[in-house]
Design an enzyme around this catalytic site. Sequence first.
Site, mmCIF file in Angstrom:
data_model
loop_
_atom_site.group_PDB
_atom_site.id
_atom_site.type_symbol
_atom_site.label_atom_id
_atom_site.label_comp_id
_atom_site.label_asym_id
_atom_site.label_seq_id
_atom_site.Cartn_x
_atom_site.Cartn_y
_atom_site.Cartn_z
ATOM 1 N N GLU A 176 -13.479 -1.289 -14.943
ATOM 2 C CA GLU A 176 -11.952 -0.826 -14.975
ATOM 3 C C GLU A 176 -12.135 0.655 -14.901
ATOM 4 O O GLU A 176 -12.894 1.286 -15.076
ATOM 5 C CB GLU A 176 -10.947 -1.400 -15.983
ATOM 6 C CG GLU A 176 -11.244 -3.020 -16.093
ATOM 7 C CD GLU A 176 -10.796 -3.447 -14.999
ATOM 8 O OE1 GLU A 176 -10.100 -2.983 -14.398
ATOM 9 O OE2 GLU A 176 -10.876 -4.911 -14.931
ATOM 10 N N ASP A 293 4.378 8.892 15.803
ATOM 11 C CA ASP A 293 4.655 9.958 14.628
ATOM 12 C C ASP A 293 3.623 11.039 14.779
ATOM 13 O O ASP A 293 2.636 10.907 14.981
ATOM 14 C CB ASP A 293 4.458 9.316 13.322
ATOM 15 C CG ASP A 293 4.908 10.282 12.258
ATOM 16 O OD1 ASP A 293 6.008 10.993 12.281
ATOM 17 O OD2 ASP A 293 4.221 10.240 11.102
ATOM 18 N N ASP A 430 1.659 7.236 8.056
ATOM 19 C CA ASP A 430 1.775 7.548 9.493
ATOM 20 C C ASP A 430 2.169 6.230 10.357
ATOM 21 O O ASP A 430 3.014 6.379 11.359
ATOM 22 C CB ASP A 430 0.701 8.183 9.775
ATOM 23 C CG ASP A 430 0.437 9.360 8.713
ATOM 24 O OD1 ASP A 430 1.105 10.365 8.766
ATOM 25 O OD2 ASP A 430 -0.671 9.337 8.171
#
Length: 475
Positions: A176, A293, A430
């Site tokens: 974890e 973009d 993007d």
Amino acid sequence: MSDRAALADKLTRARRAVDAARHNRLAFYAPYPKQKAFHDAGKTHRERDLSAGNQTGKTWCASYETAMHLTGRYPDWWDGRRFNLPVRAWAGAETGALTRDGVQRLLMGLKGQYGTGTIPKDAIIATSASRGVPDLLDNVTVKHASGGISYLGFKSYEQGRENWQADTLHLVWFDEEPPLDIYSEGLARITATKGMVYLTATPLKGISDVQMRFHGEPHPDRSLTMMSLEEAEHISAEERAKIIAGYPEHEREARTKGVPMLGSGRIFPVAESAIICEPFQIPDYFACIVGMDFGWDHPTAAVWLAWDRDADCVYVTDCYRAKEEIPAIHASAIKARGENIPVAWPHDGLQHDKGSGVALASIYRSEGLRMLEERATFVDGSNGVEAGVMDMLNRMRTGRLKVFSHLGEWFEEFRLYHRKDGRIVKLRDDLLSATRYGLMMLREARTWEQCRNRRRGPYVIQTQRGICDEYFGEW
């Protein structure tokens, strides 16, 4: 030998076999495909993340690998990294209790049963108890196949960064996600040995600094393996359905697929299964447009959209993303997928290039892209980001936006797109931005028939999946 004696002998041998297997789990380990992919990546990557759902066996997977490195006992099928000499290793979790109940239990077995975990009993030389947490070990010494002795120390994140300093190690296993400062200390510990760090996590904390290293910052030294509940072969389909149904909806992607949980901050709280589709041959009557973009430090991106007007369903069929390249390079890559497809672009296309003083949209137009005359807007002339995002979400929820399954980069952004303090985080979005611009300008999309009527001689329109053939034209 009497029948009774023969039966007793048979039972004795069976007990011995069971006992031998119980104290040598390592010899019987057979990983699932995704677990093996995680192991294999260790041969070439310094950092690894097995981002997986709950109950998929991610912690067992790492405990087996750790046992192999400590003992030097590698199976014939092993294609990961090998240590031919003894190693020094640390393994830890968030608290001492979690370290004891997780990594220690799997590696060693329960107290009084040491040797029933993944480290074989005959390889355990000695153990040392830790202070403060009942039954937690401080360290273990392990017999290595080379004849030397390996060392394993147990740690916890609650001990703080200082307790993760000062040693030189060959490997560090985080079970974890740790805080970034502790993760950085783990990396520092393996520098001298050119060792490895691996993380096994169900990313319930969302896009943290550590998770971003793997999910949003690709690097040759890092490897991300994602494992879903469906890939855990020990769970039946019936049981799997019950497990999934038991999780809150906003946690399901994280708990079943290892996708970082963004909770209420996720912009598109939609299951991937609701929007994914297999690639298919795009009919000629579908209308097509490219959304683009602009970028430099962040990537320039382009997304190819095919619109079925009859069903009002838009398909994302291809995508392109690259940074720190000149317009000519981007234009060439985009034209290779079809020169005469109209391109929608954002307001910053009106900005002037610092070198030439020419607007960006004009530069790309001069490179041969069919840039639309005006920047992307809605029909009413507005261009709000929130409105565009809501349009995308509405299409996703109503089954009118589908994405081809091979577009991994697009789905990567989809998973990480989120809000912080109510505001959209403009980071690694993007391809999603390019998709939004294309959707805003669907009214300017053209069919392949219209594209091939543009009189400029023969050319080839193609995509990653070979969607189109040779056409002539000028619309």
